[in-house]
Motif scaffolding. Sequence first.
Motif, short mmCIF file in Angstrom:
data_model
loop_
_atom_site.label_atom_id
_atom_site.label_comp_id
_atom_site.label_asym_id
_atom_site.label_seq_id
_atom_site.Cartn_x
_atom_site.Cartn_y
_atom_site.Cartn_z
N PRO A 110 0.82 -1.21 0.00
CA PRO A 110 0.00 0.00 0.00
C PRO A 110 0.85 1.26 0.00
CG PRO A 110 0.06 -0.97 2.18
CD PRO A 110 0.79 -1.92 1.29
N THR A 111 0.35 2.29 -0.66
CA THR A 111 0.94 3.62 -0.61
C THR A 111 -0.20 4.64 -0.48
OG1 THR A 111 0.82 4.19 -2.97
CG2 THR A 111 2.66 2.79 -2.28
N PRO A 112 0.10 5.87 -0.11
CA PRO A 112 -0.97 6.89 -0.01
C PRO A 112 -1.74 7.08 -1.31
CG PRO A 112 1.01 7.66 1.08
CD PRO A 112 1.39 6.40 0.36
N ASP A 113 -1.12 6.75 -2.45
CA ASP A 113 -1.77 6.92 -3.75
C ASP A 113 -2.39 5.64 -4.28
OD1 ASP A 113 -0.92 9.61 -3.85
OD2 ASP A 113 1.05 8.98 -4.59
N GLY A 114 -2.40 4.58 -3.45
CA GLY A 114 -2.94 3.30 -3.90
C GLY A 114 -1.85 2.24 -3.97
N PRO A 115 -2.21 1.00 -4.31
CA PRO A 115 -1.23 -0.08 -4.31
C PRO A 115 -0.15 0.11 -5.37
CG PRO A 115 -3.31 -0.81 -5.28
CD PRO A 115 -3.56 0.54 -4.69
N ALA A 116 1.06 -0.32 -5.01
CA ALA A 116 2.19 -0.28 -5.94
C ALA A 116 2.73 -1.71 -6.09
CB ALA A 116 3.29 0.63 -5.40
N PRO A 117 3.23 -2.08 -7.28
CA PRO A 117 3.75 -3.43 -7.48
C PRO A 117 4.87 -3.75 -6.50
CG PRO A 117 3.50 -2.30 -9.59
CD PRO A 117 3.30 -1.27 -8.52
N GLY A 118 4.79 -4.92 -5.88
CA GLY A 118 5.82 -5.37 -4.95
C GLY A 118 6.80 -6.32 -5.62
#
Length: 411
Positions: free
Chosen positions: A156-164
């Motif tokens: 999760p990030t403040p702007d939505g999910p990011a690829p892990g």
Amino acid sequence: MIAMIADQFETFLFDLDGVVHLGDEALPHAVDSVNRLYEREKRIRFLTNDPRPTRETVASRLRELGIRVDEGEIVTAAWAAAVHLRREGVATAAAVGSEGLQTELRQQGITVTDESPDAVVVGADEQTTYADIRRATRHIDRGAQFIGTSPDGAFPTPDGPAPGAGAIVRAVETATGTSPTVVGKPEPLMFEAALEGLPVGQNGVVIGDNPATDIRGAHRAGLTGVLVADETPVAASARDFAHPDAVIRSLAGLFSRTATPWKSPDYSWPEDIRPGVGAVVLNESGEVLLLKRADRERWALPTGTVERGEAVVEAISREVREETGLRVTVDRLTGVYSHPKQQVFSYPSGETVHFVTNCFLCSVDGGTLEADRDEALDVGFFDTDRHPGGILPMHPRWITDAVEGTTVTIA
């Protein structure tokens, strides 16, 4: 007096984001609770699936929050991967990911190189490119071991999910057709690395906020798992390894709640669940067909899996013919079996599968009895109530259900 979690255990393995801090801010009661454990001389480790930072970077961030942590108490997916390679005697590795990943590899004595590496360690950072995926794919195609730092597909990030890192690992897996050795939670390798150097048999507990990674990983490693959450999650079954041994709202709960210590069952957590078939084949004398399976060197009924586009009746007929040379008529369904204690199998490849097996009563319709040496060491007919020694423990029940039962058994 009932002992609280802080008194029940000597070693505490903490997840970080969502347990100790959220982003750059410490969570309520987290810093004071961790420092109280230090005052009680507990052994503490902090675990993260993030393969990007070095251990020193993570330790520095925690010290800024007020936790008096040492670098040696930090376990990142990158460091755990490097420890795993060191244990395996790997000398050279290519790396897909951050400078932090490369640093951890070098500190374990592993040379980071793209010149015929022994292994490829796949992580991810913001600069990971298609060229990196291609580079890893070609090394693996040439024989390098495939190590994945983390299975997490996103974070999760403040702007939505990011690829892990898991997204990149799966891209390489798809390109190579090769399954990686994954180090990060919920794989046991992460917890084994965390416990390295601690006294054998140390009473340990994992504190996390994710049932699927923290709690399931703790249980796969034989450790008690405590979940930090507002409510107790509902598991599909009490036998689900993701079911926590205690739930606390914050780390202050370590000093007011108790946990039921985890007791590992006599089966491993399966990575997959598959449909299976089994056959109780009787001859004209009422004897049952058994074969000694080459993969276990134990007597068993003919069994197998259902292939795509195949009916279960077709599957069991095919399995019996391939393994014993006999043609059979399928008379009736006698049981459906799925209990994990009997239906979870671990194979030499490391794969663990939970089978849901449909068992049928069958009669011989022709063919010549002979063992398929790829599947069986021996084959023959035996009295239904006097089986050879070393038979798989659930198969006598299946035979009894088929011979004596008039209705389908579900177990």
